[in-house]
Enzyme design. Structure first.
Site, PDB file in Angstrom:
ATOM      1  N   LYS A  20      24.330 -12.460  31.434  1.00 53.07           N
ATOM      2  CA  LYS A  20      24.556 -11.812  32.731  1.00 53.07           C
ATOM      3  C   LYS A  20      24.063 -10.378  32.590  1.00 53.07           C
ATOM      4  CE  LYS A  20      28.337 -10.498  35.875  1.00 53.07           C
ATOM      5  NZ  LYS A  20      27.698 -10.850  37.132  1.00 53.07           N
ATOM      6  N   THR A  23      25.086  -7.093  38.166  1.00 55.44           N
ATOM      7  CA  THR A  23      26.297  -7.344  38.936  1.00 55.44           C
ATOM      8  C   THR A  23      26.006  -6.914  40.360  1.00 55.44           C
ATOM      9  OG1 THR A  23      28.693  -6.991  39.084  1.00 55.44           O
ATOM     10  CG2 THR A  23      27.374  -5.107  38.358  1.00 55.44           C
ATOM     11  N   GLU A  73      22.377 -13.479  36.875  1.00 55.68           N
ATOM     12  CA  GLU A  73      23.833 -13.650  36.940  1.00 55.68           C
ATOM     13  C   GLU A  73      24.288 -14.885  36.153  1.00 55.68           C
ATOM     14  OE1 GLU A  73      26.385 -12.022  38.229  1.00 55.68           O
ATOM     15  OE2 GLU A  73      25.713 -10.807  39.906  1.00 55.68           O
TER      16      GLU A  73
END
Length: 102
Positions: A20, A23, A73
């Protein structure tokens, strides 16, 4: 002292494994700057688990999200849009915060 950003526990392993790398946040968490180092803690209990370096902060709408964002993500585009809608019901304008662990 470094500012802090929180993530739900379910994202911790992906952040630690660098799966990831972005954000997506609303305007209340859009004031981070490229080059800034942030302390990363779990949203549920405030436990620190790493530091990240902010690479960029870019405005985006929900409809403009792409497969590339979903890949960053570590989920599908449909999953990403569902997660965002669950966290931020009714919002359309967001900010992509790209980061790397440091």
């Amino acid at each position: 002292m470094n500012r802090e950003i929180t993530f739900f526990r379910r994202f911790e392993a992906d952040i630690l494994a660098s799966r990831k790398t972005i954000t997506i946040r609303d305007s209340s968490e859009s004031d981070f700057r490229p080059g800034e180092i942030l302390r990363v803690c779990r949203n549920e209990d405030g436990v620190f688990f790493c530091n990240i370096l902010v690479k960029s902060v870019t405005p985006i709408t929900l409809d403009a999200l792409t497969e590339r964002h979903a890949e960053q993500e570590n989920m599908s585009l449909d999953e990403l849009k569902k997660v965002i809608k669950d966290i931020y019901p009714g919002l359309e304008q967001f900010y992509v915060i790209e980061f790397t662990r440091c």
